[in-house]
Scaffold this motif. Structure first.
Motif, PDB file in Angstrom:
ATOM      1  N   ASP A  91       0.826  -1.211   0.000  1.00 40.14           N
ATOM      2  CA  ASP A  91       0.000   0.000   0.000  1.00 40.14           C
ATOM      3  C   ASP A  91       0.856   1.255   0.000  1.00 40.14           C
ATOM      4  N   PHE A  92       2.167   1.093  -0.044  1.00 35.77           N
ATOM      5  CA  PHE A  92       3.038   2.278  -0.009  1.00 35.77           C
ATOM      6  C   PHE A  92       2.957   3.032  -1.339  1.00 35.77           C
ATOM      7  N   LYS A  93       3.001   4.362  -1.231  1.00 31.94           N
ATOM      8  CA  LYS A  93       2.885   5.173  -2.444  1.00 31.94           C
ATOM      9  C   LYS A  93       4.243   5.382  -3.097  1.00 31.94           C
ATOM     10  N   SER A  94       5.278   5.436  -2.250  1.00 29.79           N
ATOM     11  CA  SER A  94       6.614   5.630  -2.826  1.00 29.79           C
ATOM     12  C   SER A  94       7.644   4.931  -1.960  1.00 29.79           C
ATOM     13  N   PHE A  95       8.843   4.797  -2.516  1.00 26.91           N
ATOM     14  CA  PHE A  95       9.922   4.152  -1.766  1.00 26.91           C
ATOM     15  C   PHE A  95      10.510   5.119  -0.752  1.00 26.91           C
ATOM     16  N   ARG A  96      10.989   4.575   0.335  1.00 30.89           N
ATOM     17  CA  ARG A  96      11.754   5.399   1.266  1.00 30.89           C
ATOM     18  C   ARG A  96      13.198   5.433   0.772  1.00 30.89           C
ATOM     19  N   GLY A 127      12.259   1.050   6.542  1.00 31.44           N
ATOM     20  CA  GLY A 127      11.496   0.079   5.766  1.00 31.44           C
ATOM     21  C   GLY A 127      12.330  -1.093   5.293  1.00 31.44           C
ATOM     22  N   LYS A 128      13.010  -1.732   6.242  1.00 28.19           N
ATOM     23  CA  LYS A 128      13.864  -2.863   5.870  1.00 28.19           C
ATOM     24  C   LYS A 128      13.029  -4.083   5.499  1.00 28.19           C
ATOM     25  N   THR A 129      11.911  -4.268   6.203  1.00 33.24           N
ATOM     26  CA  THR A 129      11.065  -5.432   5.934  1.00 33.24           C
ATOM     27  C   THR A 129      10.579  -5.436   4.486  1.00 33.24           C
ATOM     28  N   LEU A 130      10.210  -4.248   4.025  1.00 28.59           N
ATOM     29  CA  LEU A 130       9.666  -4.155   2.662  1.00 28.59           C
ATOM     30  C   LEU A 130      10.665  -4.671   1.625  1.00 28.59           C
ATOM     31  N   GLN A 172       7.735  -9.823  14.079  1.00 28.82           N
ATOM     32  CA  GLN A 172       8.185  -9.617  12.705  1.00 28.82           C
ATOM     33  C   GLN A 172       7.326 -10.411  11.731  1.00 28.82           C
ATOM     34  N   VAL A 173       6.930 -11.612  12.170  1.00 26.77           N
ATOM     35  CA  VAL A 173       6.029 -12.418  11.347  1.00 26.77           C
ATOM     36  C   VAL A 173       4.713 -11.658  11.137  1.00 26.77           C
ATOM     37  N   SER A 174       4.178 -11.137  12.253  1.00 25.86           N
ATOM     38  CA  SER A 174       2.915 -10.389  12.164  1.00 25.86           C
ATOM     39  C   SER A 174       3.060  -9.187  11.232  1.00 25.86           C
ATOM     40  N   ARG A 175       4.212  -8.557  11.324  1.00 23.61           N
ATOM     41  CA  ARG A 175       4.427  -7.360  10.512  1.00 23.61           C
ATOM     42  C   ARG A 175       4.422  -7.717   9.024  1.00 23.61           C
ATOM     43  N   LEU A 176       5.071  -8.827   8.689  1.00 22.05           N
ATOM     44  CA  LEU A 176       5.113  -9.248   7.288  1.00 22.05           C
ATOM     45  C   LEU A 176       3.714  -9.650   6.824  1.00 22.05           C
ATOM     46  N   GLN A 177       2.967 -10.277   7.742  1.00 23.49           N
ATOM     47  CA  GLN A 177       1.585 -10.640   7.403  1.00 23.49           C
ATOM     48  C   GLN A 177       0.757  -9.379   7.192  1.00 23.49           C
ATOM     49  N   TYR A 178       1.026  -8.404   8.050  1.00 23.30           N
ATOM     50  CA  TYR A 178       0.329  -7.119   7.933  1.00 23.30           C
ATOM     51  C   TYR A 178       0.632  -6.481   6.580  1.00 23.30           C
ATOM     52  N   LEU A 179       1.875  -6.640   6.138  1.00 24.61           N
ATOM     53  CA  LEU A 179       2.262  -6.052   4.859  1.00 24.61           C
ATOM     54  C   LEU A 179       1.749  -6.866   3.668  1.00 24.61           C
ATOM     55  N   GLY A 180       1.078  -7.974   3.954  1.00 24.53           N
ATOM     56  CA  GLY A 180       0.406  -8.674   2.864  1.00 24.53           C
ATOM     57  C   GLY A 180       0.938 -10.051   2.525  1.00 24.53           C
ATOM     58  N   SER A 181       2.045 -10.497   3.156  1.00 24.56           N
ATOM     59  CA  SER A 181       2.540 -11.847   2.858  1.00 24.56           C
ATOM     60  C   SER A 181       1.963 -12.819   3.874  1.00 24.56           C
ATOM     61  N   LYS A 182       1.412 -13.907   3.394  1.00 23.34           N
ATOM     62  CA  LYS A 182       0.735 -14.813   4.318  1.00 23.34           C
ATOM     63  C   LYS A 182       1.561 -16.057   4.636  1.00 23.34           C
ATOM     64  N   ARG A 183       2.443 -16.457   3.734  1.00 23.80           N
ATOM     65  CA  ARG A 183       3.177 -17.696   3.979  1.00 23.80           C
ATOM     66  C   ARG A 183       4.460 -17.422   4.752  1.00 23.80           C
ATOM     67  N   VAL A 184       4.280 -17.063   6.010  1.00 23.11           N
ATOM     68  CA  VAL A 184       5.399 -16.634   6.843  1.00 23.11           C
ATOM     69  C   VAL A 184       5.471 -17.489   8.102  1.00 23.11           C
ATOM     70  N   ILE A 185       6.660 -17.845   8.517  1.00 23.94           N
ATOM     71  CA  ILE A 185       6.807 -18.628   9.741  1.00 23.94           C
ATOM     72  C   ILE A 185       8.111 -18.243  10.436  1.00 23.94           C
ATOM     73  N   ARG A 193      -5.045  -5.708   5.513  1.00 17.49           N
ATOM     74  CA  ARG A 193      -3.836  -5.199   6.168  1.00 17.49           C
ATOM     75  C   ARG A 193      -4.090  -4.948   7.640  1.00 17.49           C
ATOM     76  N   TYR A 194      -3.773  -5.935   8.429  1.00 15.38           N
ATOM     77  CA  TYR A 194      -3.878  -5.766   9.876  1.00 15.38           C
ATOM     78  C   TYR A 194      -2.896  -6.705  10.544  1.00 15.38           C
ATOM     79  N   TYR A 195      -2.576  -6.416  11.787  1.00 14.80           N
ATOM     80  CA  TYR A 195      -1.670  -7.275  12.536  1.00 14.80           C
ATOM     81  C   TYR A 195      -2.458  -8.428  13.132  1.00 14.80           C
ATOM     82  N   PRO A 196      -2.196  -9.650  12.672  1.00 12.93           N
ATOM     83  CA  PRO A 196      -2.943 -10.766  13.261  1.00 12.93           C
ATOM     84  C   PRO A 196      -2.393 -11.099  14.647  1.00 12.93           C
ATOM     85  N   GLN A 197      -3.258 -11.685  15.477  1.00  9.75           N
ATOM     86  CA  GLN A 197      -2.781 -12.114  16.793  1.00  9.75           C
ATOM     87  C   GLN A 197      -1.900 -13.345  16.647  1.00  9.75           C
TER      88      GLN A 197
END
Lengths: 482, 350
Positions: free
Chosen positions: A13-18, A43-46, A72-85, B133-137
């Protein structure tokens, strides 16, 4: 040629790069091993998220922050990637076995360096094809750095075992000497690695410090500041119990919504407080340094240090949590002369006493029994004699004392704080705005209220006004489409 | 949780209760001694109901309560409620749903159910707003996988409507807006982060422990209701929550004893466990199971039972083994305890 802006919009959802992000991605997409020095909030995660999304390859992220890896997992999920562990020593054995058996389902795998040194874990990861190996907090590889982690030294061999995948080494604050050390320890010669180094300076953070007579005065200054400062704030403490106590005091005395937040809390509580802070339902968190590794709140207006951190690197990292939205922000360090002893005590706790060292050298079988002996074990396993190890730890102690002294010098400086801070990272600044630089150029402490009024923005709460009626809350919780 | 609050809730005006045993009963520390005291205090159905909570230090709690005049210490670690303590108990109970609901938490992992439900609510709430886009638990790897599977299987079933209706019905039926408010604040969702127990405690003016108990009991209630709807889309969220009343190994010993004519000695040798462990298993089963499901007569020979009956004092729970042994020299501790258990259980049945 890939249009990176287009990819950014497609996958985030970012509009531009940092600053620096595009340069790093370009290097990686050209298959160049890269060392990136990006400031906190850069924005290292991105970077690796986008690399993974564009190339559809697997990304392994080595991170030393075990207790925060889940964030960090949650953050990546928040950024839209779901296959994270995340694979850490903190998880139950059965969980780890199950994860390792299904590793091919995950595109982003976080792993602690200690876990990666485990033969079963490494074998399981080696069976997967890895597109990018990310070494987060790469300065932990540096033996003379404050955060030295012996298992980081194994990364060079581990990378070979993974088939020498492309590597991204990242750190927020590294001096030139540390950068060279990172490359040497990872087995690179500087000319074979692209370095993207962004300035440490964060021009939108005003720097200030106040020396108080004693704790009583410091508490009063804190209460005054918190009562009046606009927007969201983080206050750093070096102990959990003090963070808790002060959160209670500030709630009582300032009328603001303040909560304590630290790594010792149960998951659900930590999550809730984090959410409240993100949603601006609470204004201030009293935190230990564990706070904020996983979350990215853009509109933090100020960071106050109630206790000084151990070194300049940590300080720069922690104040970097304010002003990520680019708006004017404020860093305040409160100090009273006894504070340095607190840091000295903490320091003593992390470096082994000679007596303990002697005992462990006589009983080396005990070295594996406690995670705290990891560094000693490293030297023992590498054939260092007791005398050599003693010398190494004595030097480490001296180094940390020197770093603490630099931190104290920053507090007592009668010159420009920004210059002093940046000097440490071999940086200079040219376009300095004295009004918004630090309390050397202006009489900040005489006029902090007007600085606050003029520059620090109030927060608009995302969370709509609190409701007390459960029916109204329930109605808002689910958006019904009929 | 504050142990002092729990001591008031589970203390008694007439019966002396051991502080350590009471704490262990609630925390579910499964030893024969703790189970026996649970039986003696009529708290067996609550055994382990608070196993997921830190319960604090007994001595501090006792000192505090004694200082406030809410309990009297009969010895250093046993207490009875004073009248004032009993009043306080009545007041606290008024704040809670019927205390019996807590027994559901002894039979089921209610805390785990609540964390699954809270996470599911977050997912459905964000889904209803089409927000990805949300932080999951984070609720642990296995439950995380379970919730993912549940959501994929059920997302076509109009989950937002289902959750809204379920919660509306559940909270309305509480007939208590304050409890409903406390429950809803345990949830998180789209632009809603709920409140922590201390935030609610400050707002409502009740101890944080009471908020935690209210949550636990409300989720226990919700769990039972969901269990009763066979077609509920939440069915998958209920797997693996039931708690066995007996330890696995105890069950094995009991089955072997019931299905064969082995003596305890033979069982010990076959199962390669100590004889004392076999006796402990049998006592545990005797305490937990209904009288007619445990072979009391096979383990307690009629002459021994008669001898015990002829010497028993009026309150068998307070009978010390040493005294009984003085009267019946051949008596073993196992027989003595088994007799106490049988007596107590028969009285309960009456």
């Amino acid at each position: 040629m890939i249009d990176l802006e287009e990819q950014l919009h497609r996958y985030s959802d970012f509009k531009s790069f940092r600053p620096g992000q595009k340069a790093v991605l370009t290097q990686l997409l050209n298959h160049h091993d890269t060392l990136a020095v990006l400031p906190t909030g850069g924005g290292k995660t991105l970077l690796y998220q986008l690399y993974g999304a564009i190339t559809k390859q697997r990304v392994i992220i080595v991170s030393p922050l075990i207790s925060l890896m889940q964030d960090q997992v949650s953050r990546l999920q928040y950024l839209g990637s779901k296959r994270v562990i995340a694979i850490t020593s903190a998880m139950a054995f059965e969980e780890r076995v199950a994860i390792l058996a299904h590793l091919n389902q995950y595109q982003f795998i976080y792993v602690s360096p200690e876990m990666l040194a485990n033969a079963t874990v490494l074998a399981a990861i080696s069976r997967q094809e890895t597109g990018l190996l990310v070494v987060d907090e790469a300065h932990c590889i540096s033996e003379w750095g404050p955060d030295f982690r012996p298992d980081y030294l194994k990364l060079r061999t581990i990378r070979k075992q993974l088939g020498n995948p492309l590597i991204l080494m990242m750190t927020a604050t590294a001096t030139k000497a540390t950068r060279t050390d990172i490359l040497v320890k990872m087995g690179f010669s500087p000319e074979n690695v692209e370095q993207v180094i962004m300035p440490t300076n964060r021009a939108n953070i005003f720097l200030s410090a106040k020396i108080c007579l004693n704790q009583k005065e410091k508490n009063q200054v804190l209460v005054d500041l918190v009562s009046q400062l606009n927007g969201a704030g983080i206050i750093y403490f070096s102990s959990k119990s003090q963070a808790e106590q002060m959160a209670a005091t500030l709630t009582q005395q300032t009328g603001k919504r303040v909560m304590a937040y630290h790594g010792g809390m149960a998951n659900q509580r930590r999550f809730r407080i984090q959410q409240q802070f993100m949603n601006d339902a609470i204004e201030i968190v009293c935190a230990t340094s564990a706070f904020g590794m996983g979350i990215d709140k853009a509109n933090v207006r100020y960071v106050i240090h109630y206790h000084l951190p151990a070194n300049i690197q940590s300080y720069v990292q922690e104040i970097g949590r304010c002003g990520r939205d680019g708006h004017q922000s404020l860093a305040i360090l409160l100090y009273e002369p006894n504070d340095q002893y607190l840091q000295l005590n903490l320091m003593a706790a992390t470096i082994p006493e000679n007596q303990l060292l002697a005992h462990l050298y006589q009983h080396p079988n005990q070295l594996s029994q406690n995670d705290a002996f990891r560094v000693i074990k490293y030297y023992y396993d590498n054939g260092k004699s007791f005398e050599q190890a003693t010398q190494i730890f004595n030097q480490a102690k001296l180094r940390r004392q020197r770093e603490l002294n630099t931190m104290i010098r920053y507090i007592y400086t009668t010159g420009c704080r920004r210059k002093l801070l940046l000097q440490y990272f071999d940086e200079t600044i040219h376009d300095l705005n004295p009004d918004l630089c630090c309390d050397f150029h202006t009489d900040f402490w005489g006029h902090w209220q007007s600085f606050n009024q003029q520059y620090l923005m109030q927060t608009q709460s995302v969370e709509k006004k609190p409701l007390n009626d459960w029916r109204a809350i329930l109605d808002r919780l689910f958006l019904l489409k009929n | 949780m504050e142990l002092s609050t729990l001591y008031i809730l589970f203390g008694d005006l007439t019966q002396t209760r051991r502080a350590k045993a009471l704490k262990n009963i609630l925390a579910g520390r499964r030893t024969v001694s703790n189970l026996y005291w649970a039986l003696e205090y009529d708290l067996l159905p609550y055994f382990g109901a608070l196993r997921d909570f830190k319960l604090g230090d007994e001595k501090n709690a006792l000192d505090r309560l004694a200082h406030l005049g809410l309990i009297v210490l009969t010895d250093r670690f046993s207490f009875q409620l004073t009248n004032q303590g009993r009043d306080q108990q009545v007041n606290l109970l008024k704040l809670l749903p019927p205390i019996k609901k807590l027994t559901i938490a002894a039979q089921n992992d209610v805390v785990r159910f609540s964390s699954r439900f809270i996470f599911a609510t977050q997912i459905v709430s964000e889904y209803s707003y089409s927000n990805k886009r949300y932080y999951p638990q984070t609720i642990g790897f296995f439950d995380d996988q379970l919730i993912k599977r549940w959501f994929i299987q059920n997302k076509q079933r109009q989950l937002p409507n289902y959750f809204q209706e379920l919660l509306d019905r559940f909270l309305t039926q509480l007939h208590d807006d304050l409890l409903a408010e406390i429950f809803i604040q345990s949830l998180t969702g789209h632009h809603f982060s709920g409140e922590t127990e201390d935030q609610l405690s400050a707002k409502m003016g009740v101890p944080p422990t009471i908020i935690q108990l209210q949550w636990l009991m409300l989720y226990a209630d919700l769990l039972t209701r969901v269990q009763q709807i066979p077609t509920s889309p939440l069915k998958l969220l209920l797997v693996g929550l039931a708690r066995s009343p007996m330890a696995n190994s105890t069950n094995k010993t009991l089955i072997m004893y019931r299905n064969t004519d082995y003596t305890p000695e033979q069982i010990a040798s076959r199962r390669r466990i100590k004889l004392t462990t076999v006796y402990e298993h049998l006592l545990e089963a005797a305490i937990v199971l209904p009288v007619n499901q445990f072979p009391f007569s096979r383990l307690l020979a009629e002459p021994t039972k008669q001898a015990l009956e002829s010497h028993q004092p009026s309150i068998i729970g307070e009978w010390a083994f040493k005294e009984a042994k003085a009267a019946i020299p051949d008596l073993s501790f196992f027989e003595f305890r088994l007799f106490q258990v049988l007596d107590k259980k028969r009285k309960n049945d009456d």
